[in-house]
Design a protein around this motif. Structure first.
Motif, PDB file in Angstrom:
ATOM      1  N   GLU A  21       0.780  -1.089   0.039  1.00  0.00           N
ATOM      2  CA  GLU A  21      -0.399   0.006   0.124  1.00  0.00           C
ATOM      3  C   GLU A  21       0.814   1.419   0.067  1.00  0.00           C
ATOM      4  O   GLU A  21       0.718   1.902  -0.606  1.00  0.00           O
ATOM      5  N   VAL A  22       1.626   1.306   1.195  1.00  0.00           N
ATOM      6  CA  VAL A  22       2.294   2.609   0.850  1.00  0.00           C
ATOM      7  C   VAL A  22       3.492   2.745   0.075  1.00  0.00           C
ATOM      8  O   VAL A  22       3.617   3.816  -0.570  1.00  0.00           O
ATOM      9  N   ILE A  55       8.576  11.237  -1.955  1.00  0.00           N
ATOM     10  CA  ILE A  55       8.817   9.826  -2.021  1.00  0.00           C
ATOM     11  C   ILE A  55       9.819   9.326  -1.160  1.00  0.00           C
ATOM     12  O   ILE A  55       8.753   8.267   0.061  1.00  0.00           O
ATOM     13  N   GLN A  56      10.557   9.943  -0.870  1.00  0.00           N
ATOM     14  CA  GLN A  56      11.620   9.174  -0.081  1.00  0.00           C
ATOM     15  C   GLN A  56      11.304   9.357   1.946  1.00  0.00           C
ATOM     16  O   GLN A  56      11.186   8.473   2.579  1.00  0.00           O
ATOM     17  N   SER A  97       8.807   7.489   6.335  1.00  0.00           N
ATOM     18  CA  SER A  97       7.772   7.827   7.241  1.00  0.00           C
ATOM     19  C   SER A  97       7.453   6.662   7.863  1.00  0.00           C
ATOM     20  O   SER A  97       6.720   6.303   9.482  1.00  0.00           O
ATOM     21  N   HIS A  98       7.357   5.482   7.465  1.00  0.00           N
ATOM     22  CA  HIS A  98       6.726   4.532   7.857  1.00  0.00           C
ATOM     23  C   HIS A  98       8.720   3.067   8.330  1.00  0.00           C
ATOM     24  O   HIS A  98       7.926   2.123   8.116  1.00  0.00           O
ATOM     25  N   ARG A  99       9.385   4.235   8.020  1.00  0.00           N
ATOM     26  CA  ARG A  99      11.002   3.149   8.189  1.00  0.00           C
ATOM     27  C   ARG A  99      10.807   2.286   7.354  1.00  0.00           C
ATOM     28  O   ARG A  99      11.489   0.758   7.925  1.00  0.00           O
ATOM     29  N   TYR A 100      10.716   2.573   6.542  1.00  0.00           N
ATOM     30  CA  TYR A 100      10.787   1.684   4.848  1.00  0.00           C
ATOM     31  C   TYR A 100      12.390   2.160   4.022  1.00  0.00           C
ATOM     32  O   TYR A 100      12.223   3.018   4.577  1.00  0.00           O
ATOM     33  N   GLY A 101      12.653   1.223   3.733  1.00  0.00           N
ATOM     34  CA  GLY A 101      14.239   1.729   2.763  1.00  0.00           C
ATOM     35  C   GLY A 101      14.138   1.519   1.676  1.00  0.00           C
ATOM     36  O   GLY A 101      13.472   1.436   0.622  1.00  0.00           O
ATOM     37  N   VAL A 102      14.295   3.025   0.817  1.00  0.00           N
ATOM     38  CA  VAL A 102      14.394   3.012  -0.398  1.00  0.00           C
ATOM     39  C   VAL A 102      15.438   2.457  -1.237  1.00  0.00           C
ATOM     40  O   VAL A 102      16.430   2.935  -0.732  1.00  0.00           O
ATOM     41  N   VAL A 103      15.139   1.951  -2.282  1.00  0.00           N
ATOM     42  CA  VAL A 103      16.211   1.200  -2.804  1.00  0.00           C
ATOM     43  C   VAL A 103      17.061   2.656  -3.952  1.00  0.00           C
ATOM     44  O   VAL A 103      16.420   3.041  -5.003  1.00  0.00           O
ATOM     45  N   ARG A 104      18.093   2.637  -3.345  1.00  0.00           N
ATOM     46  CA  ARG A 104      19.506   3.849  -4.412  1.00  0.00           C
ATOM     47  C   ARG A 104      19.972   3.139  -5.278  1.00  0.00           C
ATOM     48  O   ARG A 104      20.445   3.555  -6.503  1.00  0.00           O
ATOM     49  N   ASP A 105      19.959   1.084  -5.712  1.00  0.00           N
ATOM     50  CA  ASP A 105      20.434   0.616  -6.908  1.00  0.00           C
ATOM     51  C   ASP A 105      20.292   0.783  -8.458  1.00  0.00           C
ATOM     52  O   ASP A 105      20.560   0.792  -9.366  1.00  0.00           O
ATOM     53  N   PHE A 106      18.378   1.026  -8.637  1.00  0.00           N
ATOM     54  CA  PHE A 106      17.376   0.676  -9.184  1.00  0.00           C
ATOM     55  C   PHE A 106      16.968   2.936  -9.537  1.00  0.00           C
ATOM     56  O   PHE A 106      16.272   2.695  -7.814  1.00  0.00           O
ATOM     57  N   ILE A 154      10.487  -0.399  -2.516  1.00  0.00           N
ATOM     58  CA  ILE A 154      10.483  -0.087  -1.107  1.00  0.00           C
ATOM     59  C   ILE A 154      11.119  -0.747  -0.570  1.00  0.00           C
ATOM     60  O   ILE A 154       9.787  -2.228  -0.986  1.00  0.00           O
ATOM     61  N   ASN A 155      11.758  -1.170   0.823  1.00  0.00           N
ATOM     62  CA  ASN A 155      11.887  -1.980   1.463  1.00  0.00           C
ATOM     63  C   ASN A 155      11.017  -2.413   2.709  1.00  0.00           C
ATOM     64  O   ASN A 155      11.140  -1.567   3.097  1.00  0.00           O
ATOM     65  N   LEU A 156      10.940  -3.278   3.457  1.00  0.00           N
ATOM     66  CA  LEU A 156       9.989  -3.367   4.960  1.00  0.00           C
ATOM     67  C   LEU A 156      11.585  -2.878   5.533  1.00  0.00           C
ATOM     68  O   LEU A 156      11.501  -2.546   7.124  1.00  0.00           O
ATOM     69  N   GLY A 157      12.357  -3.519   5.243  1.00  0.00           N
ATOM     70  CA  GLY A 157      13.713  -3.607   5.303  1.00  0.00           C
ATOM     71  C   GLY A 157      15.251  -2.265   5.858  1.00  0.00           C
ATOM     72  O   GLY A 157      14.780  -1.315   4.490  1.00  0.00           O
TER      73      GLY A 157
END
Ligand code: MF3
Ligand code: CO
Ligand code: CO
Length: 274
Positions: A141-142, A167-168, A173-182, A221-224
């Protein structure tokens, strides 16, 4: 005898890193390509259920693409031999279709890129397989919200840094990680073109959007943590910490006062549950 090959300068794409500004003909071409890609994702909604393999999904994508007079852009792209990408659970992107059977509780991203009459439609959505735990559904959802926050900001004068930042901010704000490599990318007659669309950034920095620009937004977006690990197949990107990852993607064109989404779901199947 003439040994030379001639090309039409007006229609031959330049791989020179320039950002192309397109007119009505480009919008018309992208509308058709984008719509077909979105229709294929719509058709997959009822078939993504426990027991189907990712290879069967790929077969459906290939058949629908060819039947519509288009070509899967991924087929033969840098040696990639499939018609879509199928990224399950901890796979961030570029999961390769094959014998893997979907099981209850999986989340999967299906990413379709096709070439129709010389224009590329590139779009992906998440699908829930059977009963998916709340934590995973929230991530999905997020991630959709992250995509649409970016899309809704896209208009002339806004910068890619503004969009990446928004986006970041939402993901973190949900403590998810935004992928940088793609990242997202310009597209049109080319599959991957300038500019790079990074899903994080600093407001007021980067490329300023102008009418006629075509590009994707496709946050992963990663849960970790954001860190990526590449598998030995050279394609599959997974989360280093093995956490779940989600992604949605639209192709869009900048208009005089906003943007046109080329890959909107004709059936209104924007995000799960479908
Ligand atoms: N569709 C992906 C994108 O959004 C690219 C897939 S390339 C492939 O840019 F070769 F892995 F299929
Ligand atoms: Co893309
Ligand atoms: Co894609």
């Amino acid at each position: 005898m003439n040994r030379y090959q001639y090309v039409d300068a007006a229609t031959t794409p330049l791989r020179d890193g320039t950002i192309k500004l397109h007119g009505p003909e480009g919008f018309e071409g992208m509308r058709k390509a984008g719509r077909l890609a979105a229709e294929i994702l719509d058709a997959l909604a009822p078939v993504v259920v426990p027991g189907i393999t990712t290879g069967q999904i790929d077969d459906i994508v290939r058949r629908m693409t060819l039947d519509a007079g288009a070509v899967p852009a991924t087929l033969g792209y840098r040696g990639y031999a499939h018609s879509c990408c199928t990224s399950i659970n901890n796979v961030i992107c570029h999961g390769i279709p094959g014998d893997r059977v979907l099981k209850d509780g999986d989340i999967i991203n299906i990413d379709v890129t096709l070439l129709k009459d010389g224009w590329h439609g590139d779009t992906s959505r998440m699908y829930l397989v059977g009963d998916v735990p709340l934590k995973a559904r929230r991530l999905v959802e997020v991630t959709y919200e992250c995509l649409m926050i970016g899309v809704e900001m896209a208009r002339p004068g806004v910068t890619l840094g503004d969009i990446g930042h928004a986006i970041q901010r939402h993901a973190e704000s949900h403590r998810y990680g935004v992928v940088r490599d793609f990242c997202g990318h310009g597209l049109g007659r080319l599959f991957h073109d300038a500019p790079e669309v990074v899903h994080l950034g600093t407001p007021g920095t980067g490329v300023e959007l102008r009418e006629g620009m075509f590009f994707t937004i496709e946050p992963m977006i990663n849960l970790g943590k954001p860190a990526v690990k590449m598998m030995d197949d050279g394609w599959t990107a997974v989360t280093r910490d093995r956490s779940l990852s989600a992604q949605f993607e639209h192709s869009l064109g900048i208009t005089a006062d906003g943007c046109e989404i080329f890959t909107t779901s004709p059936k209104g199947l924007h995000k799960p549950p479908y």
